[in-house]
Design a protein around this motif. Structure first.
Motif, PDB file in Angstrom:
ATOM      1  N   SER A 170       8.023 -45.182 -45.835  1.00  0.00           N
ATOM      2  CA  SER A 170       8.087 -46.426 -45.075  1.00  0.00           C
ATOM      3  C   SER A 170       7.111 -47.413 -45.681  1.00  0.00           C
ATOM      4  O   SER A 170       5.900 -47.177 -45.699  1.00  0.00           O
ATOM      5  CB  SER A 170       7.733 -46.180 -43.601  1.00  0.00           C
ATOM      6  N   MET A 171       7.645 -48.520 -46.167  1.00  0.00           N
ATOM      7  CA  MET A 171       6.840 -49.554 -46.806  1.00  0.00           C
ATOM      8  C   MET A 171       6.770 -50.756 -45.876  1.00  0.00           C
ATOM      9  O   MET A 171       7.793 -51.344 -45.533  1.00  0.00           O
ATOM     10  CB  MET A 171       7.434 -49.929 -48.164  1.00  0.00           C
ATOM     11  N   SER A 179       1.805 -54.436 -47.468  1.00  0.00           N
ATOM     12  CA  SER A 179       0.554 -54.150 -46.756  1.00  0.00           C
ATOM     13  C   SER A 179       0.151 -52.692 -46.904  1.00  0.00           C
ATOM     14  O   SER A 179      -0.953 -52.393 -47.364  1.00  0.00           O
ATOM     15  CB  SER A 179       0.695 -54.492 -45.267  1.00  0.00           C
ATOM     16  N   HIS A 180       1.046 -51.754 -46.550  1.00  0.00           N
ATOM     17  CA  HIS A 180       0.710 -50.340 -46.616  1.00  0.00           C
ATOM     18  C   HIS A 180       1.988 -49.520 -46.529  1.00  0.00           C
ATOM     19  O   HIS A 180       3.072 -50.060 -46.246  1.00  0.00           O
ATOM     20  CB  HIS A 180      -0.260 -49.935 -45.485  1.00  0.00           C
ATOM     21  N   ALA A 181       1.868 -48.233 -46.788  1.00  0.00           N
ATOM     22  CA  ALA A 181       3.030 -47.350 -46.756  1.00  0.00           C
ATOM     23  C   ALA A 181       2.645 -46.024 -46.131  1.00  0.00           C
ATOM     24  O   ALA A 181       1.481 -45.611 -46.164  1.00  0.00           O
ATOM     25  CB  ALA A 181       3.596 -47.138 -48.156  1.00  0.00           C
ATOM     26  N   ARG A 182       3.635 -45.373 -45.567  1.00  0.00           N
ATOM     27  CA  ARG A 182       3.432 -44.077 -44.942  1.00  0.00           C
ATOM     28  C   ARG A 182       4.549 -43.118 -45.350  1.00  0.00           C
ATOM     29  O   ARG A 182       5.689 -43.528 -45.588  1.00  0.00           O
ATOM     30  CB  ARG A 182       3.421 -44.193 -43.410  1.00  0.00           C
ATOM     31  N   PRO A 200       0.734 -39.248 -43.367  1.00  0.00           N
ATOM     32  CA  PRO A 200      -0.246 -39.661 -44.374  1.00  0.00           C
ATOM     33  C   PRO A 200       0.130 -40.971 -45.046  1.00  0.00           C
ATOM     34  O   PRO A 200       1.303 -41.352 -45.097  1.00  0.00           O
ATOM     35  CB  PRO A 200      -0.202 -38.497 -45.374  1.00  0.00           C
ATOM     36  N   ALA A 201      -0.892 -41.642 -45.567  1.00  0.00           N
ATOM     37  CA  ALA A 201      -0.644 -42.824 -46.383  1.00  0.00           C
ATOM     38  C   ALA A 201       0.083 -42.404 -47.655  1.00  0.00           C
ATOM     39  O   ALA A 201       0.001 -41.254 -48.085  1.00  0.00           O
ATOM     40  CB  ALA A 201      -1.958 -43.518 -46.709  1.00  0.00           C
ATOM     41  N   ARG A 202       0.801 -43.328 -48.230  1.00  0.00           N
ATOM     42  CA  ARG A 202       1.567 -43.023 -49.438  1.00  0.00           C
ATOM     43  C   ARG A 202       1.465 -44.186 -50.409  1.00  0.00           C
ATOM     44  O   ARG A 202       1.461 -45.354 -49.993  1.00  0.00           O
ATOM     45  CB  ARG A 202       3.022 -42.733 -49.085  1.00  0.00           C
ATOM     46  N   ASP A 203       1.398 -43.857 -51.688  1.00  0.00           N
ATOM     47  CA  ASP A 203       1.438 -44.861 -52.745  1.00  0.00           C
ATOM     48  C   ASP A 203       2.850 -44.871 -53.320  1.00  0.00           C
ATOM     49  O   ASP A 203       3.209 -43.965 -54.087  1.00  0.00           O
ATOM     50  CB  ASP A 203       0.422 -44.551 -53.842  1.00  0.00           C
ATOM     51  N   PRO A 204       3.664 -45.853 -52.962  1.00  0.00           N
ATOM     52  CA  PRO A 204       5.038 -45.884 -53.486  1.00  0.00           C
ATOM     53  C   PRO A 204       5.059 -45.993 -55.000  1.00  0.00           C
ATOM     54  O   PRO A 204       4.147 -46.550 -55.620  1.00  0.00           O
ATOM     55  CB  PRO A 204       5.633 -47.137 -52.831  1.00  0.00           C
ATOM     56  N   GLY A 205       6.127 -45.470 -55.576  1.00  0.00           N
ATOM     57  CA  GLY A 205       6.303 -45.557 -57.018  1.00  0.00           C
ATOM     58  C   GLY A 205       6.844 -46.914 -57.430  1.00  0.00           C
ATOM     59  O   GLY A 205       7.347 -47.679 -56.593  1.00  0.00           O
TER      60      GLY A 205
END
Length: 270
Positions: A170-171, A179-182, A200-205
């Motif tokens: 989820s972006m 802003s942020h992703a999960r 958890p937080a996630r860093d999208p590719g």
């Protein structure tokens, strides 16, 4: 300035977080039920749709409410966006990679493709309401038949095993900026955490960022907030599973600074 936080009679752990951010910015905020007959929407400088999560049973009334509110004050997101986004047939019109979907309209024959596992749901729904996951084709067809018999559009999709391992991404975009992703477990996964906030937080590719930007460009509206939910198809390519522009949970309570960013974006638009 006075802002309305549109909500319902139920839990929402983002509510007080955003109201506090509004106070820090010098604005007065009030949580108001979307269907409160006593609400004076015109008295607010902005009406921000956040958690009216019971609207799904009265979607037509909710859309009518949105247009009425917008006739007297600023509504975020706009009523035209809300009207389109509360019916998942918008997925057909975006022109971006999505989860393969077989659409069945009332009056059409219910004949499903052969696949390992099915997800059958109505086009107007939220929170996996009236959604079925099954490996049995006859059961899937029966559920689709019930939906169209009730005058609803049925969506039939393959169940993607990757939601069990990678989950959904989820972006969250605020004021048009990431802003942020999960990482979220799909609601139909075999194991779903009891606490929806325990994600958890996630860093999208890079490929996920590219798709999310393409999705929002296709919408072509100035959005105060958006949540782009992506999954990966069996070959690894990202695909849109849902675009939440009406009342998405934004993880404000677990993301430091996000409520202030949303407040700044709102003030900028006013």
């Amino acid at each position: 300035m006075r802002f309305a936080y549109v909500t319902y009679d139920g839990p929402d752990d983002d509510r007080e977080v955003l109201l506090a951010a509004w106070r820090r910015a010098g604005a007065e905020g009030a949580a108001v039920r979307w269907d409160d007959p006593a609400a004076d929407w015109d008295s607010f400088d902005a009406v921000v749709v956040r958690s009216p999560w019971d609207y799904i049973l009265r979607r037509d009334q909710f859309v009518e409410w949105a247009h009425k509110v917008e006739s007297g004050t600023r509504l975020f997101n706009p009523a035209s966006v809300i009207e389109r986004n509360t019916d998942k047939t918008y997925l057909r019109d975006l022109g971006v990679p999505t989860v393969p979907t077989h659409w069945i309209h009332p009056g059409e024959q219910v004949a499903l493709p052969h696949q390992a596992e099915y997800v059958v749901k109505p086009a107007i729904s939220a929170g996996a309401r009236d959604t079925l996951r099954t490996a049995d084709r006859a059961t899937a067809e029966a559920h689709a038949r019930d939906l169209v018999a009730a005058g609803r559009v049925a969506m039939v999709q393959p169940y993607l095993d990757m939601v069990e391992t990678e989950g959904e991404t989820s972006m969250i975009y605020i004021g048009g900026r990431f802003s942020h992703a999960r990482r979220r477990n799909a609601m139909l996964a075999d194991v779903v955490p009891a606490d929806h906030r325990a994600v958890p937080a996630r860093d999208p590719g890079p490929d996920q960022f590219a798709l999310a930007e393409q999705v929002l460009a296709e919408v072509g509206e100035d959005l105060l907030y958006a949540r782009v939910d992506l999954v990966r198809l069996p070959g690894g390519a990202p695909a849109l599973i849902e675009l939440e522009l009406t009342e998405p949970y934004l993880f404000l309570s677990t993301t430091p600074g996000a409520a202030d960013r949303l407040t700044t974006a709102l003030l900028t638009r006013l």
